[in-house]
Design an enzyme around this catalytic site. Structure first.
Site, mmCIF file in Angstrom:
data_model
loop_
_atom_site.group_PDB
_atom_site.id
_atom_site.type_symbol
_atom_site.label_atom_id
_atom_site.label_comp_id
_atom_site.label_asym_id
_atom_site.label_seq_id
_atom_site.Cartn_x
_atom_site.Cartn_y
_atom_site.Cartn_z
ATOM 1 N N CYS A 92 13.708 11.513 6.480
ATOM 2 C CA CYS A 92 13.680 11.166 7.752
ATOM 3 C C CYS A 92 15.099 11.174 8.477
ATOM 4 O O CYS A 92 15.224 11.323 9.607
ATOM 5 C CB CYS A 92 13.309 9.576 7.787
ATOM 6 N N LYS A 105 0.938 -1.050 0.040
ATOM 7 C CA LYS A 105 0.029 0.044 -0.144
ATOM 8 C C LYS A 105 0.765 1.226 0.029
ATOM 9 O O LYS A 105 1.357 1.576 1.027
ATOM 10 C CB LYS A 105 -1.065 0.098 1.339
ATOM 11 N N GLU A 123 10.112 1.990 10.255
ATOM 12 C CA GLU A 123 11.174 2.805 9.917
ATOM 13 C C GLU A 123 10.360 4.107 10.040
ATOM 14 O O GLU A 123 9.581 4.669 9.244
ATOM 15 C CB GLU A 123 11.490 2.833 8.683
ATOM 16 N N GLU A 161 10.128 16.424 15.185
ATOM 17 C CA GLU A 161 10.335 16.521 13.512
ATOM 18 C C GLU A 161 9.555 17.534 12.831
ATOM 19 O O GLU A 161 8.308 17.219 12.961
ATOM 20 C CB GLU A 161 10.005 14.991 13.078
HETATM 21 P P1 NAD Z 1 2.263 8.801 7.467
HETATM 22 O O1 NAD Z 1 2.732 8.013 8.753
HETATM 23 O O2 NAD Z 1 1.152 9.603 7.522
HETATM 24 O O3 NAD Z 1 2.019 7.623 6.351
HETATM 25 C C1 NAD Z 1 2.858 6.769 6.023
HETATM 26 C C2 NAD Z 1 2.124 5.672 5.278
HETATM 27 O O4 NAD Z 1 1.211 5.102 6.367
HETATM 28 C C3 NAD Z 1 1.137 6.179 4.417
HETATM 29 O O5 NAD Z 1 1.017 5.102 3.217
HETATM 30 C C4 NAD Z 1 -0.268 6.149 4.731
HETATM 31 O O6 NAD Z 1 -1.310 6.049 3.996
HETATM 32 C C5 NAD Z 1 -0.102 5.075 6.001
HETATM 33 N N1 NAD Z 1 -1.091 5.236 7.035
HETATM 34 C C6 NAD Z 1 -1.530 6.385 7.737
HETATM 35 N N2 NAD Z 1 -2.338 6.170 8.643
HETATM 36 C C7 NAD Z 1 -2.417 4.938 8.695
HETATM 37 C C8 NAD Z 1 -3.235 3.936 9.588
HETATM 38 N N3 NAD Z 1 -3.888 4.301 10.562
HETATM 39 N N4 NAD Z 1 -2.970 2.504 9.564
HETATM 40 C C9 NAD Z 1 -2.142 2.050 8.458
HETATM 41 N N5 NAD Z 1 -1.273 2.892 7.710
HETATM 42 C C10 NAD Z 1 -1.644 4.124 7.797
HETATM 43 O O7 NAD Z 1 3.624 9.347 7.141
HETATM 44 P P2 NAD Z 1 4.019 10.399 5.884
HETATM 45 O O8 NAD Z 1 3.561 11.603 6.278
HETATM 46 O O9 NAD Z 1 3.555 9.645 4.650
HETATM 47 O O10 NAD Z 1 5.424 10.260 6.074
HETATM 48 C C11 NAD Z 1 6.155 11.150 6.669
HETATM 49 C C12 NAD Z 1 6.842 10.387 8.042
HETATM 50 O O11 NAD Z 1 7.401 9.294 7.538
HETATM 51 C C13 NAD Z 1 7.820 11.398 8.666
HETATM 52 O O12 NAD Z 1 7.517 11.344 10.119
HETATM 53 C C14 NAD Z 1 9.127 10.722 8.398
HETATM 54 O O13 NAD Z 1 9.838 10.772 9.429
HETATM 55 C C15 NAD Z 1 8.650 9.394 8.163
HETATM 56 N N6 NAD Z 1 9.718 8.563 7.400
HETATM 57 C C16 NAD Z 1 10.387 7.536 8.013
HETATM 58 C C17 NAD Z 1 11.452 6.858 7.156
HETATM 59 C C18 NAD Z 1 12.540 6.134 7.922
HETATM 60 O O14 NAD Z 1 13.112 5.365 7.019
HETATM 61 N N7 NAD Z 1 12.774 5.939 9.057
HETATM 62 C C19 NAD Z 1 11.440 7.378 5.971
HETATM 63 C C20 NAD Z 1 10.747 8.238 5.260
HETATM 64 C C21 NAD Z 1 9.731 8.680 6.212
#
Ligand code: NAD
Length: 480
Positions: free
Chosen positions: A288, A179, A254, A387
């Site tokens: 990130c 997804k 992650e 963050e």
């Molecule tokens: P997010 O957590 O909002 O979304 C990430 C994914 O999770 C998306 O596909 C989203 O649709 C899904 N999602 C959202 N709510 C959900 C739920 N209740 N249940 C299951 N899936 C759900 O994050 P984002 O805004 O897309 O990305 C930004 C964040 O990601 C930042 O905090 C960043 O630090 C982190 N990030 C971490 C890494 C790493 O490798 N550590 C890499 C990239 C981004």
């Protein structure tokens, strides 16, 4: 072809990818895809449902025994063909990411299209090796694929984050339901075009686009998903861990970061600042691992601040397709709003504005935020602790190495970091004391074979290299 100018129909996708076929979704609902540099809608994808997830998981379950039993060199050959098919689309991938995320095209070509190809190549080589078996006493210890993997990915590196999960999972012998982020689903479709071209066996990788609360939760909660591999925010990671805990399913997380770039008194400050600002602003700060806290020895603090302001002044905001653009927009209006709120709060908390800020000039349309730098940031303040995920840098002075380490570790996160010193042993000693999953010493280069992941609330588990493949395995002991 300039996708930014392409008719929306070209970017509209109507199917899921399940059991090796493009199939109709169960609902006619769709999710629009926006170009954040203009605010215009450039396409749409299906809004998947729990029924779609169930269908895709069943396909992955059915494909699992065959793929798990496939010889490693054959799995590697499949991944090699996938690499070829993906490489043939590198230009289209870069343009699609530039369109749906706003990464400047030059950077999108190098990082958004180039990095996943590098990672996939490294996994092809690892996939060809059979999983190591060893003997301990009277036990034969073997590694086996964990089963069906639910992969949930964010928008900031829309292909890299997917490849960093899908390729090692396939190499380990697992099957996958993906997804992707609803903000950047079009890039994921290009991967599935490549999967189709590469002729991967049906059901080995499946795609269900949709929102987090609907498709993401259905995938994380599905009883037939053995491991949920998630990259995204810490808040969502916590929710996914709860859902998986109900059935004691494994999770790999992650999550976010607030990484420190430690510049010691004897460092090459101009280089440390140039590389440090570049890292903090990469992909408009939506990275990130971004070094969003710059920690500078007091003896070099004034010099570093002058250099930071000069380097930031060289970053030009604008159209991602303009070769002169260094910084694109934020991914969405909501993300830009969140970042602006962080800037306002830092000003209210008394941080000293050195560059950018709310009154800096911006392009007339799109979700832009000016690159912004604050000095004298208190290590306990919101700006130093939370963050931001935008082009905002906090500069913090320190008096000695112990204080630098204490401030660097004063974070609930622990993903990445950096140390700079003319004395590489001194830098290494600081790197060892930092409670983070990665540290770069004097600009050490990214290594796709090194384990990637976080301490503390930055996550659980590791991606990339042999460590990333092991993440998708179970250990079995056979006593003889
Ligand atoms: P997010 O957590 O909002 O979304 C990430 C994914 O999770 C998306 O596909 C989203 O649709 C899904 N999602 C959202 N709510 C959900 C739920 N209740 N249940 C299951 N899936 C759900 O994050 P984002 O805004 O897309 O990305 C930004 C964040 O990601 C930042 O905090 C960043 O630090 C982190 N990030 C971490 C890494 C790493 O490798 N550590 C890499 C990239 C981004």
């Amino acid at each position: 072809m300039d996708l930014a100018a392409a008719p929306p129909a070209l970017l509209t996708r109507r199917h899921l990818h399940v059991a090796g076929d493009w199939v109709d979704p169960s609902s006619g609902d769709t999710i629009p895809v926006e170009n954040p540099a203009t605010g215009s809608i450039v396409g749409e994808v299906p809004a998947g449902t729990p029924a779609d997830v169930a269908r895709a998981v069943a396909a992955a379950r059915a494909a699992f025994p065959g793929w798990a039993a496939t010889a490693p060199e054959q799995r590697a050959a499949h991944l090699d063909r996938l690499h070829t098919a993906l490489a043939a689309r590198a230009d289209e991938i870069a343009r699609t990411v530039a369109t749906e995320l706003g990464t400047p095209l030059k950077l999108a070509t190098r990082v958004q299209a180039g990095l996943p190809l590098t990672v996939l190549r490294s996994i092809v080589d690892l996939a060809a090796r059979p999983a190591a078996e060893y003997t301990v006493g009277n036990s034969l210890v073997v590694r086996e694929p964990v089963g069906v993997v639910g992969a949930i990915t964010p928008w900031n590196y829309p292909l890299h984050q997917v490849v960093a999960k899908v390729a090692p999972a396939l190499a380990a012998g697992c099957t996958v339901v993906l997804k992707p982020s609803e903000l950047t689903p079009l890039t994921a479709y290009l991967l599935f075009d490549a999967i189709t071209d590469a002729g991967l066996p049906p059901g080995v990788v499946n795609l269900v686009p949709g929102t987090g609360p609907v498709v993401g939760e259905a995938l994380a909660a599905h009883p037939d998903v053995d491991l949920v591999s998630f990259t995204g925010s810490t808040a969502t990671g916590r929710r996914i861990a709860h859902l998986a805990a109900e059935r004691i399913a494994r999770v790999s997380l992650e999550l976010g970061g607030k990484s420190a770039n430690v510049i010691l008194a004897d460092a090459d400050v101009p280089t440390a600042v140039k590389v440090g600002v570049g890292n903090a602003l990469l992909n408009s700060g939506q990275t990130c691992t971004a070094w969003t806290r710059m920690l500078v020895h007091r003896d070099r603090y004034a010099e570093a601040l002058d250099l930071v302001a000069a380097v930031v002044a060289g970053y030009r905001l604008g159209d991602p397709f303009d070769p002169a653009t260094r910084l694109g927009p934020l991914a969405s209006a909501a993300q830009a709003r969140r970042v602006r709120d962080h800037v306002d709060r830092a000003l209210a908390d008394g941080a000293r504005l050195v560059a950018g800020g709310p009154d800096a000039p911006l392009p007339p349309q799109g979700h832009f935020v000016a690159p912004t730098v604050f000095a004298d940031v208190h290590p306990d303040s919101a700006l130093a602790q939370e963050e931001v995920f935008g082009p905002v840098l906090a500069v913090i002075p320190f008096a000695d190495t112990d204080e630098a380490v204490a401030v660097a570790n004063n974070s609930r996160y622990g993903l990445a970091g950096a140390v700079w010193s003319a004395d590489s042993d001194a830098a290494l000693a600081v790197a060892r004391r930092m409670r983070t999953g990665q540290v770069d010493v004097n600009g050490g280069a990214f290594n796709p074979l090194a384990p990637f992941g976080g301490y503390k609330q930055s996550g659980l588990g590791r991606e990339l290299g042999a460590y990333g493949v092991e993440e998708f395995t179970e250990l079995k002991a056979i006593q003889r």
